[in-house]
Enzyme design. Structure first.
Site, mmCIF file in Angstrom:
data_model
loop_
_atom_site.group_PDB
_atom_site.id
_atom_site.type_symbol
_atom_site.label_atom_id
_atom_site.label_comp_id
_atom_site.label_asym_id
_atom_site.label_seq_id
_atom_site.Cartn_x
_atom_site.Cartn_y
_atom_site.Cartn_z
ATOM 1 N N LYS A 291 0.642 -1.249 0.039
ATOM 2 C CA LYS A 291 0.030 0.019 -0.068
ATOM 3 C C LYS A 291 0.822 1.211 0.046
ATOM 4 C CE LYS A 291 -3.736 -2.517 2.142
ATOM 5 N NZ LYS A 291 -4.623 -2.943 3.253
ATOM 6 N N GLN B 257 -5.096 -1.720 9.509
ATOM 7 C CA GLN B 257 -4.895 -3.058 8.681
ATOM 8 C C GLN B 257 -5.404 -4.059 9.689
ATOM 9 O OE1 GLN B 257 -3.886 -3.655 5.825
ATOM 10 N NE2 GLN B 257 -3.682 -5.689 5.871
ATOM 11 N N ASP C 1 -11.304 1.971 3.169
ATOM 12 C CA ASP C 1 -11.342 0.505 3.144
ATOM 13 C C ASP C 1 -13.114 0.365 2.752
ATOM 14 O OD1 ASP C 1 -9.391 -1.079 3.113
ATOM 15 O OD2 ASP C 1 -9.055 -0.952 5.651
HETATM 16 N N1 GUN Z 1 -6.564 -7.322 5.900
HETATM 17 C C1 GUN Z 1 -6.490 -7.896 4.727
HETATM 18 N N2 GUN Z 1 -6.885 -7.193 3.577
HETATM 19 C C2 GUN Z 1 -7.362 -6.035 4.315
HETATM 20 C C3 GUN Z 1 -7.801 -4.814 3.793
HETATM 21 O O1 GUN Z 1 -8.246 -4.633 2.271
HETATM 22 N N3 GUN Z 1 -8.120 -3.907 4.630
HETATM 23 C C4 GUN Z 1 -7.370 -3.733 5.660
HETATM 24 N N4 GUN Z 1 -7.756 -2.842 6.580
HETATM 25 N N5 GUN Z 1 -6.994 -4.884 6.117
HETATM 26 C C5 GUN Z 1 -6.772 -6.056 5.704
#
Ligand code: GUN
Length: 279
Positions: free
Chosen positions: A49, A93, A116
């Site tokens: 990211k 996350q 998200d």
């Molecule tokens: N953990 C696995 N995929 C994601 C995601 O798309 N967003 C977040 N915040 N955590 C994750």
């Protein structure tokens, strides 16, 4: 022979469009990324990211908090970032350590910064057709289909999986595209009979190579959300690609299908967040 839907190429297009907008409009976009603990998979995701942000010209603020951080401390950080006008998107996350209530933390994020798309207000807005952030993986699948010229209007779409992050928002997005939608899950009877009806089959079942050609109608478009490592440490999806590809009209590979789209759509959501929180 199916058309192989190239998620790497399409995600690059989406990211390049974001990059171009940042440059052209001189946008200053900031994403705060919070990771609690050192789960190796999360560290890889967070790193990817950050890299995508760097590529596009989005500023990323990394908060790497120790495993023993209290829920109260995390909520205090989220609240501080909610109030900070220079921060446009907030991403916590997941998974969080077991002593934290994920729902409570997600609900603490301002819906205006919920890149998200996990906040109940974002999910509710999607369900009644109001504007709001959409969960990145299903939003990415819609882009894969649109940019590959797959017609959704009036088509039979079958989704396997009913998670809050993929299956449910996917169903809502497909309804928005005027598809006829069926959602299957672990209690579905006669799964093969249902999936064989699909013009568009979206698989998020979480079992490696589960979907073989017996589940697929000739000429269907098959989207594979799964990602696993097989016995030879090679990546594979929920769909048995070699078995299904000859009868599908289009199919996503793993890797290089749905996966790259998730981060591209996160970047897109950050751009949208900038628009919502513009000073
Ligand atoms: N953990 C696995 N995929 C994601 C995601 O798309 N967003 C977040 N915040 N955590 C994750």
């Amino acid at each position: 022979m199916a058309n192989i839907i190239d998620g790497k190429k399409i995600s690059a297009q989406v990211k390049d469009e974001c990059k171009e907008r940042v440059k052209k409009e001189g946008l200053e976009v900031t994403l705060a990324v919070i990771q609690v603990g050192t789960d190796p998979a999360s560290t890889v995701y967070v790193g990817n990211k950050k890299k995508a942000c760097e590529y596009i010209g989005i500023r990323s603020l990394a908060y790497e908090l120790p495993e023993e951080t209290t829920e109260k401390e995390l909520l205090a950080l989220v609240n501080k970032l909610n109030k900070d006008d220079s921060v446009h998107g907030i991403l916590v996350q997941l998974p969080l350590p077991p002593h934290m209530d994920e729902d409570k933390v997600i609900q603490a994020i301002s819906p205006k910064k919920d890149v998200d798309g996990f906040h109940p207000q974002s999910v509710g807005a999607l369900s009644i057709g109001q504007p709001g952030f959409v969960s990145c993986t299903p939003a990415g699948i819609i882009q894969l289909l649109k940019r590959s010229g797959v017609e959704m209007d009036g088509k039979e779409c079958v989704i396997i999986g009913r998670s809050n992050i993929v299956g449910k928002p996917m169903a809502l997005l497909m309804i928005r595209e005027n598809a006829t939608v069926t959602v299957c899950h672990s209690h579905t009877k006669n799964l093969k009979e249902v999936t064989k009806r699909a013009d568009i089959l979206i698989v998020a079942i979480g079992k490696p190579k589960f979907i073989t050609k017996e589940y697929v109608k000739e000429g269907a478009v098959v989207i594979d959300v799964g990602i696993h490592r097989n016995e030879n440490n090679k990546l594979c999806g929920d769909v048995d690609f070699d078995d299904v590809e000859p009868i599908a009209s289009a199919i996503t590979p793993v890797p290089g299908g749905v996966g790259p789209m998730t981060i591209a759509m996160l970047m897109n959501n950050c751009m949208e967040a900038k628009g919502l929180t513009a000073e």
